[in-house]
Write a protein that holds these residues in place. Structure first.
Motif, short mmCIF file in Angstrom:
data_model
loop_
_atom_site.label_atom_id
_atom_site.label_comp_id
_atom_site.label_asym_id
_atom_site.label_seq_id
_atom_site.Cartn_x
_atom_site.Cartn_y
_atom_site.Cartn_z
N GLN A 14 0.83 -1.20 0.00
CA GLN A 14 0.00 0.00 0.00
C GLN A 14 0.87 1.26 0.00
N SER A 15 1.95 1.25 0.76
CA SER A 15 2.85 2.40 0.83
C SER A 15 3.53 2.65 -0.51
N GLN A 75 0.93 4.19 -2.85
CA GLN A 75 0.73 5.60 -2.49
C GLN A 75 1.89 6.45 -2.97
#
Length: 273
Positions: free
Chosen positions: A171-172, A175
């Protein structure tokens, strides 16, 4: 007389262990060892103790094992202190574990001679926001007080699961790509991208060398699955975690050193051809 003999035996045994540790430290030493601290509850039941006492004794085993590793020259120790799944246990046991976490984190910092002596930076890895506020406060205090230590690392994984760590890392990365306006078709996400955002990487930990699980159970239980995927030695000890000590770690270190020397021998043989 018996007390005197026991005291002399303990002193001799301690001196012998210190000597062995010095000998082992002269050889190749793993830079990162991880422990699944399993068996606290079974240890307590076997002795007709309260479960809380089993976890308390497990904490003292952690202190002992950490000091042994630091004396050996191990750079980083990572332990599985509390799984996200453990919140499913009885309210009484979860509360006892949270109370223990709060008091022992503060104890580590208030009486942190060992952390100071070895320059240990304490990191708590996991979903810290899931912890009670008083425990979160203890985490912040402990991390703040050791943030400038730069010789060694102690990672306490709590509350943690490896699947959550991997999902959070992915997810990081996504993003980061979105914020940077990068197109994944032209710049696909790589293993290296995910590795950068693993909690152990963000904490400055070296690659994992050895993973040890106590209590005789032979599974990873959602702990460091990404880190243990390659060139990591897995060891399973039959001892319950509160009973674990130097003599359980000794064959693990000897096995590691034998494999390092064997690999070095093969490399030298190939280079001489």
């Amino acid at each position: 007389m018996t007390s005197l003999l026991n005291s002399a035996y303990d002193s001799l045994s301690s001196t012998f262990r210190r000597g062995l540790i010095k000998i082992l430290a002269a050889g190749p030493v793993p830079q990162h060892i991880a422990f699944v601290m399993d068996g606290n509850r079974r240890y307590a039941r076997q002795r007709n103790m309260a479960i809380k006492q089993g976890h308390t004794d497990g904490f003292y085993a952690l202190r002992q094992m950490l000091e042994i590793c630091l004396r050996l020259g191990v750079k980083c120790v990572t332990v599985f202190a509390f799984s996200i799944e453990n919140f499913k246990r009885s309210e009484k046991e979860v509360n006892a574990l949270m109370e223990l976490a709060e008091t022992k984190l503060l104890e580590l910092t208030k009486h942190g001679e060992m952390l100071d002596e070895y320059g240990v930076k304490l990191n708590v890895l996991g979903r810290i926001e899931m912890l009670p506020e008083n425990v979160q406060k203890s985490v912040r205090i402990a991390q703040e007080m050791t943030k400038n230590n730069d010789k060694s690392i102690l990672n306490l994984c709590m509350p943690y699961t490896s699947r959550d760590e991997i999902a959070t890392a992915v997810q990081s990365v996504v993003q980061e790509r979105v914020a940077g306006g990068l197109d994944d078709t032209e710049h696909p996400i790589t293993e290296e991208d995910i590795e950068r955002y693993m909690m152990t990487s963000l904490a400055g930990s070296p690659p994992l060398d050895i993973l040890v699980r106590s209590s005789g159970v032979k599974r990873l239980s959602d702990f460091l699955m990404w880190q243990a995927s390659e060139n990591v030695q897995l060891h399973f000890s039959s001892a319950y975690w509160p009973d674990i000590g130097f003599w359980n770690l000794l064959p693990v270190i000897l096995d590691y050193q034998a494999k390092v020397w064997s690999q070095q021998g093969k490399t030298e043989e190939l280079s001489s051809r």
